[in-house]
Design a protein around this motif. Sequence first.
Motif, PDB file in Angstrom:
ATOM      1  N   ARG A   1      19.011 -16.297 -10.555  1.00  0.00           N
ATOM      2  CA  ARG A   1      18.023 -17.149 -10.771  1.00  0.00           C
ATOM      3  C   ARG A   1      17.222 -17.252  -9.360  1.00  0.00           C
ATOM      4  N   ALA A   2      17.789 -16.762  -8.286  1.00  0.00           N
ATOM      5  CA  ALA A   2      16.945 -16.678  -7.138  1.00  0.00           C
ATOM      6  C   ALA A   2      17.428 -15.261  -6.245  1.00  0.00           C
ATOM      7  N   GLY A   3      16.686 -15.395  -4.753  1.00  0.00           N
ATOM      8  CA  GLY A   3      16.887 -14.051  -4.386  1.00  0.00           C
ATOM      9  C   GLY A   3      15.778 -13.306  -4.683  1.00  0.00           C
ATOM     10  N   THR A   4      15.727 -12.171  -3.680  1.00  0.00           N
ATOM     11  CA  THR A   4      14.941 -11.104  -3.701  1.00  0.00           C
ATOM     12  C   THR A   4      15.529  -9.692  -3.651  1.00  0.00           C
ATOM     13  N   GLY A   5      14.941  -8.572  -3.540  1.00  0.00           N
ATOM     14  CA  GLY A   5      15.709  -7.383  -3.492  1.00  0.00           C
ATOM     15  C   GLY A   5      16.118  -7.019  -5.077  1.00  0.00           C
ATOM     16  N   VAL A   6      17.111  -6.249  -5.166  1.00  0.00           N
ATOM     17  CA  VAL A   6      17.852  -5.809  -6.317  1.00  0.00           C
ATOM     18  C   VAL A   6      18.999  -6.343  -6.938  1.00  0.00           C
ATOM     19  N   GLN A   7      19.464  -6.343  -8.235  1.00  0.00           N
ATOM     20  CA  GLN A   7      20.738  -6.925  -8.052  1.00  0.00           C
ATOM     21  C   GLN A   7      21.549  -5.634  -8.691  1.00  0.00           C
ATOM     22  N   LEU A   8      22.311  -5.343  -7.803  1.00  0.00           N
ATOM     23  CA  LEU A   8      23.213  -4.120  -8.099  1.00  0.00           C
ATOM     24  C   LEU A   8      24.473  -4.058  -8.999  1.00  0.00           C
ATOM     25  N   LYS A   9      24.542  -5.507  -9.468  1.00  0.00           N
ATOM     26  CA  LYS A   9      25.393  -5.626 -10.588  1.00  0.00           C
ATOM     27  C   LYS A   9      24.788  -5.306 -12.007  1.00  0.00           C
ATOM     28  N   THR A  10      23.218  -5.528 -11.932  1.00  0.00           N
ATOM     29  CA  THR A  10      22.636  -5.310 -13.215  1.00  0.00           C
ATOM     30  C   THR A  10      22.631  -3.552 -13.300  1.00  0.00           C
TER      31      THR A  10
ATOM     32  N   ARG B   1       0.879  -1.276  -0.001  1.00  0.00           N
ATOM     33  CA  ARG B   1       0.047   0.121  -0.084  1.00  0.00           C
ATOM     34  C   ARG B   1       0.606   1.174  -0.136  1.00  0.00           C
ATOM     35  N   ASP B   2       0.661   2.397  -0.702  1.00  0.00           N
ATOM     36  CA  ASP B   2       1.397   3.326  -0.903  1.00  0.00           C
ATOM     37  C   ASP B   2       1.649   4.209   0.303  1.00  0.00           C
ATOM     38  N   ASP B   3       0.560   4.017   1.185  1.00  0.00           N
ATOM     39  CA  ASP B   3       0.903   4.894   2.715  1.00  0.00           C
ATOM     40  C   ASP B   3       1.617   3.943   3.517  1.00  0.00           C
ATOM     41  N   ARG B   4       2.107   2.486   3.088  1.00  0.00           N
ATOM     42  CA  ARG B   4       2.842   1.943   4.155  1.00  0.00           C
ATOM     43  C   ARG B   4       4.531   1.631   3.513  1.00  0.00           C
ATOM     44  N   SER B   5       4.648   1.802   2.257  1.00  0.00           N
ATOM     45  CA  SER B   5       5.920   1.326   1.730  1.00  0.00           C
ATOM     46  C   SER B   5       6.042   2.019   0.179  1.00  0.00           C
ATOM     47  N   SER B   6       7.322   1.867  -0.038  1.00  0.00           N
ATOM     48  CA  SER B   6       7.776   2.229  -1.574  1.00  0.00           C
ATOM     49  C   SER B   6       8.839   1.560  -1.856  1.00  0.00           C
ATOM     50  N   ALA B   7       9.307   1.299  -3.208  1.00  0.00           N
ATOM     51  CA  ALA B   7      10.611   0.797  -3.644  1.00  0.00           C
ATOM     52  C   ALA B   7      11.748   1.829  -3.917  1.00  0.00           C
ATOM     53  N   LEU B   8      12.811   1.549  -3.384  1.00  0.00           N
ATOM     54  CA  LEU B   8      14.011   2.526  -3.866  1.00  0.00           C
ATOM     55  C   LEU B   8      14.846   2.109  -4.848  1.00  0.00           C
ATOM     56  N   PRO B   9      14.485   2.802  -6.150  1.00  0.00           N
ATOM     57  CA  PRO B   9      15.321   2.834  -7.205  1.00  0.00           C
ATOM     58  C   PRO B   9      16.890   3.133  -6.630  1.00  0.00           C
ATOM     59  N   LEU B  10      18.005   2.454  -6.985  1.00  0.00           N
ATOM     60  CA  LEU B  10      19.154   2.629  -6.448  1.00  0.00           C
ATOM     61  C   LEU B  10      20.281   3.045  -7.564  1.00  0.00           C
ATOM     62  N   VAL B  11      21.176   3.538  -7.054  1.00  0.00           N
ATOM     63  CA  VAL B  11      22.623   3.937  -8.021  1.00  0.00           C
ATOM     64  C   VAL B  11      23.592   3.097  -7.254  1.00  0.00           C
ATOM     65  N   THR B  12      24.563   2.739  -8.078  1.00  0.00           N
ATOM     66  CA  THR B  12      25.780   2.158  -7.551  1.00  0.00           C
ATOM     67  C   THR B  12      26.865   3.248  -7.331  1.00  0.00           C
ATOM     68  N   ARG B  13      26.813   4.498  -7.864  1.00  0.00           N
ATOM     69  CA  ARG B  13      27.946   5.356  -7.888  1.00  0.00           C
ATOM     70  C   ARG B  13      27.174   6.847  -7.369  1.00  0.00           C
ATOM     71  N   LEU B  14      27.723   7.476  -6.698  1.00  0.00           N
ATOM     72  CA  LEU B  14      27.360   8.766  -6.364  1.00  0.00           C
ATOM     73  C   LEU B  14      27.616  10.075  -7.563  1.00  0.00           C
ATOM     74  N   ASP B  15      28.403   9.884  -8.081  1.00  0.00           N
ATOM     75  CA  ASP B  15      28.705  10.877  -9.349  1.00  0.00           C
ATOM     76  C   ASP B  15      28.164   9.951 -10.744  1.00  0.00           C
ATOM     77  N   PRO B  16      27.709  10.736 -11.732  1.00  0.00           N
ATOM     78  CA  PRO B  16      27.455  10.327 -12.867  1.00  0.00           C
ATOM     79  C   PRO B  16      28.530   9.409 -13.694  1.00  0.00           C
ATOM     80  N   PRO B  17      28.001   8.195 -14.028  1.00  0.00           N
ATOM     81  CA  PRO B  17      29.145   7.524 -15.011  1.00  0.00           C
ATOM     82  C   PRO B  17      29.682   8.228 -16.050  1.00  0.00           C
ATOM     83  N   PRO B  18      30.891   7.786 -16.655  1.00  0.00           N
ATOM     84  CA  PRO B  18      31.530   8.476 -17.674  1.00  0.00           C
ATOM     85  C   PRO B  18      30.857   8.494 -19.135  1.00  0.00           C
TER      86      PRO B  18
END
Length: 391
Positions: free
Chosen positions: A298-307, A197-214
């Motif tokens: 092929r398994a696991g939950t959460g996000v794949q940071l390598k992706t 429910r939107d009042d209970r949770s949300s998904a965080l899109p992540l980045v793997t670096r603080l600065d933009p990539p080249p």
Amino acid sequence: MHLVFATSIVPSGTATTGYEIANAAIVDALRRAGVKVTVLGFIWPGAAPSDPEHTIVLGEVDVRTDNASGLQKASWLLRAMSTGLTFSSVKLRAATPDQVRAALASIGPYDGYVLNAAQFAGAFEDVFRDRPAIFVAHNVEYRSAEENAAAARGLMQRVLYTREAGLLRGIERRLCDRADFVWTLAEDDRPLLGIDRDDRSSALPLVTRLDPPPPPGPRETTCDAALIGTWTWQPNRIGLEWFLGEVVPHLPADFTVRIAGKTPSDLASAHPGVRFVGFVPDATEFVRSARVIPLASRAGTGVQLKTIETFELGLPSVATSRSLRGIANVPDNCMIADDPVEFARALVDAARNPGPDADGRAFHAAQRAALDREIARGLARIADAGHEAAA
């Protein structure tokens, strides 16, 4: 607003694991939003906190099971059985709940908690009930434990993973129920945790670096495909086993694959082009040396940071559907394949007919902007909870 970011391992040096990279992205986003963040947790043996002025260290621990002696593993197991804690949480009982409370008291005035993942919060459940809290569910831990149990080779391992799954289901339910808001790292995890429910949770899109990539540029390739990861972690191992056992047999004999990172000694491949290279000094340069990146989760939950890292670098890739969890916008140079024969065929096609790299800066910018929006939603909810408690 001043929040305590309660986590198993505090930042020290360069973030290398997916857990550390995700933590860095979340803490940075909180601070961009104007929050004062004090990090509380343990530290790797011999390490020093990256930001000592805003870090409270509870002590040194090494929570990696594959690094532990047989005696240490037996001690953790006995303590877990006697205390009713999970195997992952009992490793963090190097401090007592009273010591954690004393450390919190030393911080001074603060408004609430960000409870970062189930391991630390599950080890000290009763400590963090006095203020508003956001729970960060890096994964749906009970589901990962169920998958690990299904993939286990021996009876004892299956029994232990099944026990973890049952305990984790209860811990995650309680943490979600008590939290004023929950951040997951993948949209699919919200219904699994019963908080979609939107009042209970949300998904965080992540980045793997603080600065933009080249921007895209010339790169020297030395192999057809490259994979890197901590392969001793069971969900990662499941993906690598599938890749080696199901995909690699369909690759031509002259197709070269390099696999970096810590690998269990019983994992091997008879394919002449597969080579395990162990530790590499520069993970980014390693993956940039490949013509295509296999993303074989092929398994696991959460996000794949390598992706996410692959997309930020603009590299061509072939991905399973599970590798794309938590990713809203998939670049055009990523092919999706869940059938091993199709996966192998797509790898060969991408390596033999390389197109231009994508511009990962647009992907990074979109992820970061979406991350900031979802961080703001959670902060608004915890602020409201604080006002309600004060009224």
